[in-house]
Design a protein around this motif. Structure first.
Motif, PDB file in Angstrom:
ATOM      1  N   CYS A 127      21.788  29.216  24.072  1.00 52.26           N
ATOM      2  CA  CYS A 127      23.193  28.794  24.337  1.00 52.26           C
ATOM      3  C   CYS A 127      22.913  27.452  25.280  1.00 52.26           C
ATOM      4  N   HIS A 129      25.422  27.271  27.832  1.00 54.48           N
ATOM      5  CA  HIS A 129      25.807  27.108  29.652  1.00 54.48           C
ATOM      6  C   HIS A 129      24.586  27.676  29.931  1.00 54.48           C
ATOM      7  N   CYS A 200      21.133  35.333  27.875  1.00 57.08           N
ATOM      8  CA  CYS A 200      21.977  35.331  28.958  1.00 57.08           C
ATOM      9  C   CYS A 200      22.187  36.600  29.356  1.00 57.08           C
TER      10      CYS A 200
HETATM   11 ZN   LIG Z   1      24.250  31.570  27.909  1.00 54.73          ZN
END
Ligand SMILES: [Zn+2]
Length: 240
Positions: A127, A129, A200
């Motif tokens: 990801c 993020h 995550c």
């Molecule tokens: Zn993430």
């Protein structure tokens, strides 16, 4: 007192410029976006990927230093900066730095026009993020027409690997893959379903081990024809 150098200024500045800065300058000049999930291979000159590897190694070493890890005496982390740099550039984010895999397209000699489903294809990404792994499966439904280019089944997996080999956002990843397959094969319709675990969510944050994200993208006749859409979804083996 300022030192006067005999070296021409251009060379002197170029020498010390990190390779990432040079690549970014080219991107800026071409007004090209370079988000995490964009491919920038066109802006990297031969030999620069190795220099980028050295640069990332140095910066990664700085992260380890700031994490107060004694990489000098801790043999486990002695080469971690280099290993992580290699993992990012040559493995998990390779899809940013190399050109698309060469795919040979053939004319649809058999005039195939039946729904074809490829999958499940295992996909691995991370990801944008958190740079945590995203691992899942995708199913691809293609409705060819007589003008559609035919590509080998394994080629869908290679295209998916290239798109997923970047820091991604699942919703954007499936759209990028759909655009790519549409461009390469030009079918009447294309459907992609992706189901993935986002680490995550499991490793950190809510620490939910079982949550999965499922999303889909439909193109061409799949958008208009609900029967076709149902047929595709019914033929995908039970997810999970
Ligand atoms: Zn993430």
């Amino acid at each position: 007192m300022l030192m006067k150098s005999d070296t021409p200024l251009q060379d002197a500045t170029d020498e010390g410029t990190p390779v990432s800065v040079k690549i970014r300058e080219r991107l800026a000049q071409a007004r090209k976006r370079f988000n995490a999930n964009d491919n920038i291979a066109k802006f990297i000159e031969p030999g620069e990927l190795e220099k980028l590897l050295d640069e990332v190694t140095g910066k990664m070493q700085g992260v380890l230093d700031s994490l107060v890890i004694d990489t000098a005496t801790d043999h486990n982390t002695h080469n971690t900066a280099r290993r992580v740099a290699k993992m990012y550039l040559n493995e998990v984010f390779k899809g940013r730095y190399v050109h698309a895999p060469t795919i040979t397209e053939f004319p649809n000699a058999e005039h195939l026009n039946e729904l074809m489903i490829v999958g499940p294809i295992t996909v691995r990404s991370a990801c944008s993020h958190h740079f945590c792994p995203v691992i899942g499966k995708i199913w691809i439904g293609v409705l060819p027409n007589e003008h559609t280019n035919v590509i080998g089944l394994s080629k869908y997996a290679r295209l998916a690997e290239w798109v997923m080999g970047r820091p991604q956002i699942q919703e954007e990843a499936v759209v990028q893959l759909a655009d790519l397959i549409m461009e390469k094969t030009q079918p009447d319709g294309l459907a992609i379903v992706m189901e993935a675990s986002h680490y995550c969510m499991a490793w950190r944050g809510v620490k939910d081990m079982d949550s999965k994200m499922i999303n889909s993208v439909m193109r061409g006749v799949f958008l208009k024809d609900s029967t076709l859409r149902r047929e595709f979804l019914a033929l995908i083996p039970q997810k999970g």
